[in-house]
Design an enzyme around this catalytic site. Structure first.
Site, PDB file in Angstrom:
ATOM      1  N   HIS A 186       0.847  -1.181   0.000  1.00  0.00           N
ATOM      2  CA  HIS A 186       0.000   0.000   0.000  1.00  0.00           C
ATOM      3  C   HIS A 186       0.892   1.244   0.000  1.00  0.00           C
ATOM      4  CE1 HIS A 186       0.487  -0.782   4.462  1.00  0.00           C
ATOM      5  NE2 HIS A 186       0.959   0.442   4.332  1.00  0.00           N
TER       6      HIS A 186
HETATM    7  C1  T46 Z   1       2.765   0.698   6.968  1.00  0.00           C
HETATM    8  C2  T46 Z   1       3.596  -0.516   7.150  1.00  0.00           C
HETATM    9  C3  T46 Z   1       5.047  -0.224   7.186  1.00  0.00           C
HETATM   10  C4  T46 Z   1      -4.426  -0.671  13.365  1.00  0.00           C
HETATM   11  O1  T46 Z   1      -5.612  -0.811  13.718  1.00  0.00           O
HETATM   12  N1  T46 Z   1      -3.650   0.298  13.911  1.00  0.00           N
HETATM   13  C5  T46 Z   1      -2.356   0.497  13.543  1.00  0.00           C
HETATM   14  O2  T46 Z   1      -1.704   1.418  14.070  1.00  0.00           O
HETATM   15  C6  T46 Z   1      -1.806  -0.373  12.545  1.00  0.00           C
HETATM   16  C7  T46 Z   1      -0.354  -0.190  12.092  1.00  0.00           C
HETATM   17  C8  T46 Z   1      -2.577  -1.348  12.016  1.00  0.00           C
HETATM   18  N2  T46 Z   1      -3.866  -1.507  12.426  1.00  0.00           N
HETATM   19  C9  T46 Z   1      -4.687  -2.590  11.839  1.00  0.00           C
HETATM   20  C10 T46 Z   1      -5.192  -2.277  10.445  1.00  0.00           C
HETATM   21  C11 T46 Z   1      -5.328  -3.657   9.820  1.00  0.00           C
HETATM   22  O3  T46 Z   1      -6.575  -4.201  10.116  1.00  0.00           O
HETATM   23  O4  T46 Z   1      -3.918  -3.770  11.732  1.00  0.00           O
HETATM   24  C12 T46 Z   1      -4.255  -4.467  10.547  1.00  0.00           C
HETATM   25  C13 T46 Z   1      -3.013  -4.684   9.691  1.00  0.00           C
HETATM   26  O5  T46 Z   1      -2.555  -3.412   9.226  1.00  0.00           O
HETATM   27  P1  T46 Z   1      -1.816  -3.256   7.835  1.00  0.00           P
HETATM   28  O6  T46 Z   1      -2.423  -4.164   6.833  1.00  0.00           O
HETATM   29  O7  T46 Z   1      -1.787  -1.813   7.492  1.00  0.00           O
HETATM   30  O8  T46 Z   1      -0.361  -3.779   8.223  1.00  0.00           O
HETATM   31  P2  T46 Z   1       0.955  -3.689   7.354  1.00  0.00           P
HETATM   32  O9  T46 Z   1       2.010  -4.419   8.101  1.00  0.00           O
HETATM   33  O10 T46 Z   1       0.718  -4.085   5.963  1.00  0.00           O
HETATM   34  O11 T46 Z   1       1.332  -2.125   7.337  1.00  0.00           O
HETATM   35  C14 T46 Z   1       1.869  -1.514   8.486  1.00  0.00           C
HETATM   36  C15 T46 Z   1       1.196  -0.156   8.699  1.00  0.00           C
HETATM   37  O12 T46 Z   1      -0.217  -0.328   8.885  1.00  0.00           O
HETATM   38  C16 T46 Z   1       1.389   0.742   7.510  1.00  0.00           C
HETATM   39  O13 T46 Z   1       0.997   2.060   7.806  1.00  0.00           O
HETATM   40  O14 T46 Z   1       3.158   1.607   6.258  1.00  0.00           O
HETATM   41  O15 T46 Z   1       3.245  -1.294   8.303  1.00  0.00           O
END
Ligand code: T46
Length: 160
Positions: free
Chosen positions: A78
């Site tokens: 993303h």
């Molecule tokens: C990024 C990369 C480097 C939350 O509710 N709060 C939070 O602060 C975060 C980080 C995530 N979440 C929830 C949202 C989703 O339902 O956790 C789940 C997984 O999040 P995401 O798919 O965004 O995870 P990554 O590892 O793909 O991305 C993360 C960060 O979200 C993102 O901002 O840039 O790490």
């Protein structure tokens, strides 16, 4: 278009080596930060992150990503509209794809002494986590799903 597959045609450069090169990261809105490292020998090492000093923004949120034990794990995929972040491997290593819509770079994040700046529109993914990998991220805003761009086509449209 499959951003991450295309990117693996590029060479992987280690963050700890990249730091010493003048060109560093070619992807727009990215950069490298150096942690303040205090060698408090023989009892350990202290690494310091300070908002608006080596971390180039105010910090509203810190999160970690742990238990990356699945070899096929793939995170990210993303971009963010506004969010500024610095991402570090404080233990172990992982591969970080950076893509600004024109330039792509693949970095092995392999040292707790450095972090990668993700400032705004950068498509990124994380993979090839070492079993002991522990990621720490500093962000300048609270979690907001509306800030995410989760389709590569929309990202390309915005970076035209
Ligand atoms: C990024 C990369 C480097 C939350 O509710 N709060 C939070 O602060 C975060 C980080 C995530 N979440 C929830 C949202 C989703 O339902 O956790 C789940 C997984 O999040 P995401 O798919 O965004 O995870 P990554 O590892 O793909 O991305 C993360 C960060 O979200 C993102 O901002 O840039 O790490």
């Amino acid at each position: 278009m499959d951003a991450e597959r295309n990117s693996y045609d590029l060479g992987i450069v280690r963050l700890s080596e990249l730091w010493q090169q003048t060109e560093k990261l070619i992807v727009q809105n990215s950069g490298i930060v150096k942690m303040q490292v205090i060698q408090d020998k023989p009892d350990g090492v202290i690494r310091v992150a300070e908002a608006r000093k080596n971390i180039p923004f105010s910090i509203d949120r810190v999160y970690d990503i742990d238990e990356l034990t699945q070899s096929e794990a793939l995170r990210g995929k993303h971009a963010h509209r506004q969010l500024k972040q610095v991402i570090r491997a404080i233990r172990g290593s992982f591969t970080l794809l950076l893509d600004d819509g024109k330039n792509k770079q693949v970095v092995k994040v392999d040292s707790p002494d450095f972090g990668v700046i993700l400032d705004g529109l950068i498509w990124h993914d994380m993979s090839n986590f070492s079993a002991d990998c522990l990621i720490l991220v500093y962000a300048d805003a609270y979690y907001d799903e509306a800030d995410y761009i989760r389709t590569y086509d929309e990202f390309l449209e915005l970076t035209k």
